[in-house]
Design a protein around this motif. Structure first.
Motif, short mmCIF file in Angstrom:
data_model
loop_
_atom_site.label_atom_id
_atom_site.label_comp_id
_atom_site.label_asym_id
_atom_site.label_seq_id
_atom_site.Cartn_x
_atom_site.Cartn_y
_atom_site.Cartn_z
N LEU A 99 0.84 -1.20 0.00
CA LEU A 99 0.00 0.00 0.00
C LEU A 99 0.87 1.24 0.00
O LEU A 99 1.91 1.29 0.66
N SER A 100 0.41 2.25 -0.71
CA SER A 100 1.05 3.55 -0.63
C SER A 100 0.55 4.25 0.64
O SER A 100 -0.37 3.75 1.31
N LYS A 101 1.10 5.40 0.91
CA LYS A 101 0.62 6.19 2.05
C LYS A 101 -0.87 6.50 1.89
O LYS A 101 -1.64 6.37 2.84
N ASP A 102 -1.28 6.86 0.66
CA ASP A 102 -2.70 7.15 0.42
C ASP A 102 -3.56 5.90 0.54
O ASP A 102 -4.70 5.96 0.98
N GLY A 103 -3.01 4.74 0.15
CA GLY A 103 -3.74 3.48 0.30
C GLY A 103 -3.98 3.14 1.77
O GLY A 103 -5.07 2.71 2.15
N ARG A 104 -2.95 3.35 2.59
CA ARG A 104 -3.10 3.10 4.04
C ARG A 104 -4.11 4.07 4.64
O ARG A 104 -4.94 3.70 5.45
N ARG A 105 -4.05 5.34 4.20
CA ARG A 105 -5.00 6.35 4.70
C ARG A 105 -6.44 5.97 4.31
O ARG A 105 -7.35 6.05 5.13
N LEU A 106 -6.62 5.52 3.08
CA LEU A 106 -7.95 5.13 2.61
C LEU A 106 -8.51 3.99 3.45
O LEU A 106 -9.67 4.04 3.87
N LEU A 107 -7.70 2.97 3.73
CA LEU A 107 -8.19 1.84 4.54
C LEU A 107 -8.44 2.25 5.99
O LEU A 107 -9.40 1.78 6.60
N ARG A 108 -7.61 3.13 6.53
CA ARG A 108 -7.88 3.63 7.90
C ARG A 108 -9.22 4.35 7.95
O ARG A 108 -10.01 4.13 8.87
N GLN A 109 -9.48 5.20 6.96
CA GLN A 109 -10.74 5.92 6.92
C GLN A 109 -11.91 4.96 6.73
O GLN A 109 -12.95 5.09 7.38
#
Length: 155
Positions: A99-109
């Protein structure tokens, strides 16, 4: 495996109705994701997240897909900035996905929103009903595991 009396159709209908409501509540958080991702893309992100890094063949296996379809799915996720392809540390000939940083952020959200949606419904129930639901779901999960149903597909 435990044998029991056949379950009445009305009981199965009631469980199915409740399960549909749970799926709707569960799915609402996916519908609000930005950027928009398809259910198969979300599932791929969840699998990659669970493994931290994974190669394309392993991801395709877990998704029940073929490598060419999985590769195109990953191309779209990479283009959206949600997935990164890197050379494996252990084998320089292998490409791994993470996951990219944005991918990790998306899953956290996604997970935060899903919990909030579940909490909103559970708050409508009295404490005794919530406790009974928890007990019932724990027993359901245990029975599913005894039948060999995988839980790794969900996140």
């Amino acid at each position: 495996m435990r044998q029991s009396d056949p379950l009445p159709d009305e009981f199965l209908d009631d469980v199915e109705t409740a399960a549909r409501a749970l799926v709707v509540v569960w799915g609402r958080s996916a519908e609000r994701l930005r950027p928009k991702v398809s259910p198969s893309q979300l599932r791929a992100l969840i699998v990659v997240d669970r493994h931290a890094t994974i190669n394309l063949m392993s991801l395709a296996d877990e998704l029940g897909s073929i490598p060419s379809v999985t590769s195109r799915l990953c191309d779209r996720l990479q283009a959206a900035g949600l997935l990164v392809r890197e050379v494996s540390v252990g084998d320089r000939r292998e490409i791994v996905l993470k996951l990219s940083k944005d991918g990790r952020r998306l899953l956290r959200q996604f997970r935060r929103d899903r919990k909030a949606d579940l909490e909103a419904v559970l708050q409508q129930m009295n404490p005794r009903s919530r406790s009974a639901l928890r007990t019932g779901l724990e027993a359901f999960y245990s029975a599913a595991n005894e039948l060999g149903l995988p839980d790794q597909e969900l996140a």
